[in-house]
Design a protein around this motif. Structure first.
Motif, PDB file in Angstrom:
ATOM      1  N   LYS A  15       0.823  -1.208   0.000  1.00  0.00           N
ATOM      2  CA  LYS A  15       0.000   0.000   0.000  1.00  0.00           C
ATOM      3  C   LYS A  15       0.857   1.258   0.000  1.00  0.00           C
ATOM      4  N   SER A  16       1.981   1.219   0.732  1.00  0.00           N
ATOM      5  CA  SER A  16       2.841   2.403   0.842  1.00  0.00           C
ATOM      6  C   SER A  16       3.882   2.481  -0.271  1.00  0.00           C
ATOM      7  N   GLY A  17       3.842   1.528  -1.218  1.00  0.00           N
ATOM      8  CA  GLY A  17       4.788   1.549  -2.335  1.00  0.00           C
ATOM      9  C   GLY A  17       6.151   0.984  -2.006  1.00  0.00           C
ATOM     10  N   GLN A  18       6.300   0.342  -0.855  1.00  0.00           N
ATOM     11  CA  GLN A  18       7.575  -0.283  -0.477  1.00  0.00           C
ATOM     12  C   GLN A  18       7.558  -1.742  -0.948  1.00  0.00           C
ATOM     13  N   TYR A  19       7.696  -1.910  -2.258  1.00  0.00           N
ATOM     14  CA  TYR A  19       7.471  -3.225  -2.866  1.00  0.00           C
ATOM     15  C   TYR A  19       8.537  -4.240  -2.468  1.00  0.00           C
ATOM     16  N   ASP A  20       9.769  -3.803  -2.276  1.00  0.00           N
ATOM     17  CA  ASP A  20      10.808  -4.732  -1.829  1.00  0.00           C
ATOM     18  C   ASP A  20      10.450  -5.342  -0.477  1.00  0.00           C
ATOM     19  N   LYS A  21      10.003  -4.493   0.444  1.00  0.00           N
ATOM     20  CA  LYS A  21       9.630  -4.983   1.768  1.00  0.00           C
ATOM     21  C   LYS A  21       8.383  -5.867   1.693  1.00  0.00           C
ATOM     22  N   ALA A  22       7.435  -5.477   0.834  1.00  0.00           N
ATOM     23  CA  ALA A  22       6.224  -6.277   0.671  1.00  0.00           C
ATOM     24  C   ALA A  22       6.562  -7.660   0.127  1.00  0.00           C
ATOM     25  N   ILE A  23       7.427  -7.709  -0.882  1.00  0.00           N
ATOM     26  CA  ILE A  23       7.841  -8.984  -1.470  1.00  0.00           C
ATOM     27  C   ILE A  23       8.482  -9.879  -0.420  1.00  0.00           C
ATOM     28  N   GLU A  24       9.323  -9.288   0.409  1.00  0.00           N
ATOM     29  CA  GLU A  24       9.985 -10.052   1.473  1.00  0.00           C
ATOM     30  C   GLU A  24       8.956 -10.702   2.400  1.00  0.00           C
ATOM     31  N   ARG A  25       7.928  -9.958   2.749  1.00  0.00           N
ATOM     32  CA  ARG A  25       6.885 -10.482   3.644  1.00  0.00           C
ATOM     33  C   ARG A  25       6.061 -11.568   2.943  1.00  0.00           C
ATOM     34  N   PHE A  26       5.669 -11.307   1.697  1.00  0.00           N
ATOM     35  CA  PHE A  26       4.840 -12.290   0.992  1.00  0.00           C
ATOM     36  C   PHE A  26       5.595 -13.595   0.749  1.00  0.00           C
ATOM     37  N   LEU A  27       6.894 -13.505   0.532  1.00  0.00           N
ATOM     38  CA  LEU A  27       7.696 -14.724   0.359  1.00  0.00           C
ATOM     39  C   LEU A  27       7.703 -15.554   1.645  1.00  0.00           C
ATOM     40  N   ILE A  28       7.756 -14.875   2.778  1.00  0.00           N
ATOM     41  CA  ILE A  28       7.680 -15.591   4.061  1.00  0.00           C
ATOM     42  C   ILE A  28       6.339 -16.317   4.170  1.00  0.00           C
ATOM     43  N   VAL A  29       5.265 -15.624   3.766  1.00  0.00           N
ATOM     44  CA  VAL A  29       3.928 -16.223   3.864  1.00  0.00           C
ATOM     45  C   VAL A  29       3.812 -17.470   2.994  1.00  0.00           C
ATOM     46  N   VAL A  30       4.230 -17.367   1.711  1.00  0.00           N
ATOM     47  CA  VAL A  30       4.054 -18.515   0.812  1.00  0.00           C
ATOM     48  C   VAL A  30       4.988 -19.668   1.175  1.00  0.00           C
ATOM     49  N   LYS A  31       6.092 -19.360   1.830  1.00  0.00           N
ATOM     50  CA  LYS A  31       6.968 -20.435   2.311  1.00  0.00           C
ATOM     51  C   LYS A  31       6.274 -21.212   3.425  1.00  0.00           C
ATOM     52  N   LYS A  32       5.585 -20.481   4.311  1.00  0.00           N
ATOM     53  CA  LYS A  32       4.883 -21.117   5.416  1.00  0.00           C
ATOM     54  C   LYS A  32       3.533 -21.688   4.985  1.00  0.00           C
ATOM     55  N   ASP A  33       2.917 -21.043   3.997  1.00  0.00           N
ATOM     56  CA  ASP A  33       1.567 -21.435   3.564  1.00  0.00           C
ATOM     57  C   ASP A  33       1.506 -21.424   2.032  1.00  0.00           C
ATOM     58  N   PRO A  34       1.984 -22.478   1.373  1.00  0.00           N
ATOM     59  CA  PRO A  34       2.095 -22.499  -0.094  1.00  0.00           C
ATOM     60  C   PRO A  34       0.767 -22.378  -0.832  1.00  0.00           C
ATOM     61  N   GLU A  35      -0.342 -22.612  -0.150  1.00  0.00           N
ATOM     62  CA  GLU A  35      -1.651 -22.523  -0.799  1.00  0.00           C
ATOM     63  C   GLU A  35      -2.313 -21.162  -0.599  1.00  0.00           C
ATOM     64  N   ASN A  36      -1.608 -20.210  -0.036  1.00  0.00           N
ATOM     65  CA  ASN A  36      -2.205 -18.904   0.255  1.00  0.00           C
ATOM     66  C   ASN A  36      -2.319 -18.090  -1.034  1.00  0.00           C
ATOM     67  N   LEU A  37      -3.483 -18.167  -1.652  1.00  0.00           N
ATOM     68  CA  LEU A  37      -3.692 -17.530  -2.952  1.00  0.00           C
ATOM     69  C   LEU A  37      -3.563 -16.018  -2.877  1.00  0.00           C
ATOM     70  N   ASP A  38      -4.007 -15.441  -1.782  1.00  0.00           N
ATOM     71  CA  ASP A  38      -3.912 -13.991  -1.622  1.00  0.00           C
ATOM     72  C   ASP A  38      -2.457 -13.537  -1.617  1.00  0.00           C
ATOM     73  N   ALA A  39      -1.603 -14.263  -0.890  1.00  0.00           N
ATOM     74  CA  ALA A  39      -0.179 -13.919  -0.844  1.00  0.00           C
ATOM     75  C   ALA A  39       0.472 -14.139  -2.205  1.00  0.00           C
ATOM     76  N   ILE A  40       0.110 -15.215  -2.873  1.00  0.00           N
ATOM     77  CA  ILE A  40       0.681 -15.525  -4.188  1.00  0.00           C
ATOM     78  C   ILE A  40       0.346 -14.424  -5.189  1.00  0.00           C
ATOM     79  N   PHE A  41      -0.901 -14.025  -5.221  1.00  0.00           N
ATOM     80  CA  PHE A  41      -1.306 -12.985  -6.161  1.00  0.00           C
ATOM     81  C   PHE A  41      -0.623 -11.657  -5.845  1.00  0.00           C
TER      82      PHE A  41
END
Length: 277
Positions: free
Chosen positions: A207-233
């Motif tokens: 939301k704040s345009g900090q895409y590098d930080k957002a990517i880092e967080r979403f990668l953590i999510v999909v590593k822990k929850d590979p079926e998380n469609l919201d994080a994947i998208f």
């Protein structure tokens, strides 16, 4: 957390009709409470709009229930009537705002952590897919009250801390969104495996345009929850916005494999083809 259904709804509207927001709310403007800029929303106005969508017979039934709430001097009786009103707006009318409102009113009277957090997450889940600032503010304001009450009962509930932080982060209820970020970070720093907190921080970074930080967080999510469609998208979209085409294609492909709706698969295929050109 944002439900799978809400994530899928967001996917469909983003890809299939990106310029038109889903009409899942009754929008109106009032002149008091929960304002953002020059806009404000009152439940009373939302209820008037909702009643325009039901039959005269249904309106008469609702009127009787509303009068029963006013007359009821026993808490259990009021709770029962609020649940009846909530069920009507959910099952018969299928209109979100009065359903959530009356569920919340019952929860406040019950004052149990379970009922308060259930109602809070109703508002929060809709906040996460709402695009209109005034409605974001209204949804977040309702959720915040419920999370605050739940945290009085159980100050150690990490999910409620994250939910409360999300209200500040996404709901335009404060001029200081860091108030929300710090609330969520306090949980994630203590427990980095908290997928819910990581997801919210990812969405906040996006939301704040900090895409590098957002990517880092979403990668953590999909590593822990590979079926998380919201994080994947969201991961795919962040790479896309960041002009990292190879990674965007990779994650759009993964999203396409997992999304169960043909229209969304087709739209994802189209975006992948555009990126490959």
């Amino acid at each position: 957390m944002l439900t799978a259904g809400a994530a899928l709804l967001f996917l469909l509207f983003y890809f299939v009709s990106p310029t038109v927001a889903p009409d899942k709310h009754i929008h109106t403007e009032g002149d008091t409470t929960h304002s953002h800029g020059n806009q404000s929303i009152r439940f009373e106005d939302l209820l008037v709009k909702a009643k325009e969508k039901i039959s005269p017979e249904q309106a008469a039934r609702i009127g009787m229930l509303e009068n029963a709430v006013v007359r009821g001097d026993i808490k259990e009786q009021q709770i029962h009537v609020y649940h009846q009103l909530a069920r009507f707006w959910s099952d018969s009318a299928r209109i979100f705002e009065p359903y959530a409102w009356y569920t919340a009113e019952a929860a406040k009277l019950e004052n149990s952590e379970k009922s308060l957090t259930f109602a809070a997450h109703l508002f929060l889940n809709n906040l996460m897919t709402e695009g209109e600032p005034a409605m974001q503010n209204w949804l977040a304001s309702q959720a915040k009250v419920l999370f605050d009450k739940a945290l009085v009962l159980n100050p150690a509930n990490d999910s409620s801390k994250i939910g409360l932080g999300a209200c500040y982060l996404f709901g335009n209820i404060s001029d200081n969104p860091m108030q929300g970020i710090m609330s969520i970070r306090s949980v994630v720093e203590k427990n980095p495996d908290n997928v819910y907190g990581q997801m919210m921080l990812g969405l906040g970074g996006k939301k704040s345009g900090q895409y590098d930080k957002a990517i880092e967080r979403f990668l953590i999510v999909v590593k822990k929850d590979p079926e998380n469609l919201d994080a994947i998208f969201n991961l795919a979209e962040c790479y896309d916005i960041h002009n990292e085409k190879a990674n965007a294609i990779k994650w759009y492909e993964i999203a396409k494999e997992k999304v169960p709706v043909a229209a969304a698969k087709e739209a994802l295929s189209k975006r992948i083809a555009e990126l490959k050109r």
